[in-house]
Design an enzyme around this catalytic site. Structure first.
Site, PDB file in Angstrom:
ATOM      1  N   HIS A 127      -6.660   8.734  -0.471  1.00  0.00           N
ATOM      2  CA  HIS A 127      -5.350   8.055  -0.500  1.00  0.00           C
ATOM      3  C   HIS A 127      -4.297   9.119  -0.757  1.00  0.00           C
ATOM      4  O   HIS A 127      -4.300   9.779  -1.800  1.00  0.00           O
ATOM      5  CB  HIS A 127      -5.301   7.004  -1.609  1.00  0.00           C
TER       6      HIS A 127
ATOM      7  N   HIS B 242     -12.881   7.752   0.714  1.00  0.00           N
ATOM      8  CA  HIS B 242     -11.646   7.900   1.479  1.00  0.00           C
ATOM      9  C   HIS B 242     -10.644   8.676   0.648  1.00  0.00           C
ATOM     10  O   HIS B 242     -10.799   8.820  -0.571  1.00  0.00           O
ATOM     11  CB  HIS B 242     -11.046   6.543   1.869  1.00  0.00           C
TER      12      HIS B 242
ATOM     13  N   HIS C  66       0.850  -1.185   0.000  1.00  0.00           N
ATOM     14  CA  HIS C  66       0.000   0.000   0.000  1.00  0.00           C
ATOM     15  C   HIS C  66       0.887   1.235   0.000  1.00  0.00           C
ATOM     16  O   HIS C  66       1.575   1.526   0.973  1.00  0.00           O
ATOM     17  CB  HIS C  66      -0.915  -0.001   1.223  1.00  0.00           C
TER      18      HIS C  66
ATOM     19  N   ASP D 247      -4.365   6.017   3.917  1.00  0.00           N
ATOM     20  CA  ASP D 247      -5.776   6.286   3.614  1.00  0.00           C
ATOM     21  C   ASP D 247      -6.447   6.970   4.796  1.00  0.00           C
ATOM     22  O   ASP D 247      -6.284   6.541   5.956  1.00  0.00           O
ATOM     23  CB  ASP D 247      -6.523   4.990   3.305  1.00  0.00           C
TER      24      ASP D 247
END
Length: 293
Positions: free
Chosen positions: A272, A270, A187, A191
């Site tokens: 990122h 959300h 990742h 987030d």
């Protein structure tokens, strides 16, 4: 005469002083002293950290070089002092890394130990719109953005939080997508679990160098803004609902650039935020809690 390695509170400092040559001790009064000084911080980095290498030389006409694993990293000069930023990620093996620093006709090989870090594993199931493959236009434009190394340094001090909501997924998480482990994936950011329309602000000053929209083919990234903070440091903000800036605009830290949405490959609203250093996604959190100049 050589002065050995010393340690200070900000990192590892190695200083090599050359005071005589092959002609012997009688040349002490005829040859100028030359010193290659290298400071590395943090002293004990972990996977995902950005390593700062500060180099001071006595010859301003010959820039030094910093190399790791045969890759040369760009150095930027300020008042006779050079600085290179070396990114690390969860894909780097923990253990000893050897930095090769060259300057003042000297070479210093500096051992830096990269600490192992345990990253959690998630299972993500994508379907419908969220499972669409990336288009060539978004791949090309995002790749071009990540290659930017602007000579100017726009950011000052530590970065600010781009959204006030809580963090839902941290940096470096490994994932299964629809039951299949993504072995070369991690990742690449943090987030924030804000609701639709929650404001997104620039964490630091920079130039807006990428604006893309889902309607233009950004099927994975969704509505996206990319900010060039200078000298190979870049931020990307994905899955936005609204975009409040245009390409080419200069922004200040704290300036609103958009709002949280769920565009692209997203399972819910959300933000990122990804931070890239010399094309590698690094952990943004240390940039918020310390000053990386």
């Amino acid at each position: 005469m050589f002065e050995g390695c010393r340690t200070n509170l900000t990192g590892i400092t190695t200083k090599i002083m050359l005071t005589f040559g092959c002609a012997g001790l009688h040349s002490l009064t005829s040859l100028p002293a030359q010193a290659l000084e290298v400071q590395v911080s943090p002293e004990t980095p972990q996977q995902g950290d950005t390593i700062s290498v500060i180099v001071t030389t006595d010859d301003p006409n010959i820039p030094p070089s910093v190399t790791l694993d045969s890759k040369n990293y760009p150095l930027f000069e300020n008042n006779g002092i050079y600085r290179a930023l070396i990114p690390t990620s969860p894909l780097n093996s923990a253990g000893k890394m050897t930095l090769r620093v060259q300057g003042d006709n000297q070479v210093s090989n500096i051992g830096v130990w990269l600490k192992n870090r345990n990253f959690p594993v998630q299972r993500i199931w994508l379907s419908g719109k969220a499972s669409r493959p990336a288009t060539q236009i978004e791949l090309d434009r995002v790749a071009a953005f990540k290659k930017l190394v602007t000579p100017e340094k726009f950011w000052q001090g530590s970065f600010v939080r781009p959204n006030a909501s809580s963090i839902s997924t941290g940096f470096g998480v490994r994932r299964y997508y629809n039951g299949e482990f993504a072995s070369d994936y991690y990742h690449k950011g943090v987030d924030y679990a804000g609701g639709y329309g929650s404001p997104v602000i620039a964490p630091a000053a920079g130039k807006v160098s990428l604006v893309g929209k889902e309607s233009e083919g950004f099927h994975v990234h969704g509505n996206i803004v990319g900010i060039d903070h200078g000298q190979g440091v870049l931020s990307v903000f994905m899955h936005l609902q609204d975009i409040n800036v245009s390409e080419g605009a200069m922004v200040k830290a704290g300036q609103q650039i958009g709002t949280i949405g769920s565009t692209g490959a997203s399972t819910g609203p959300h933000l990122h935020w990804g931070l890239y250093v010399n094309e590698v996604a690094v952990d943004p959190v240390p940039w918020r809690f310390s000053v990386i100049e």
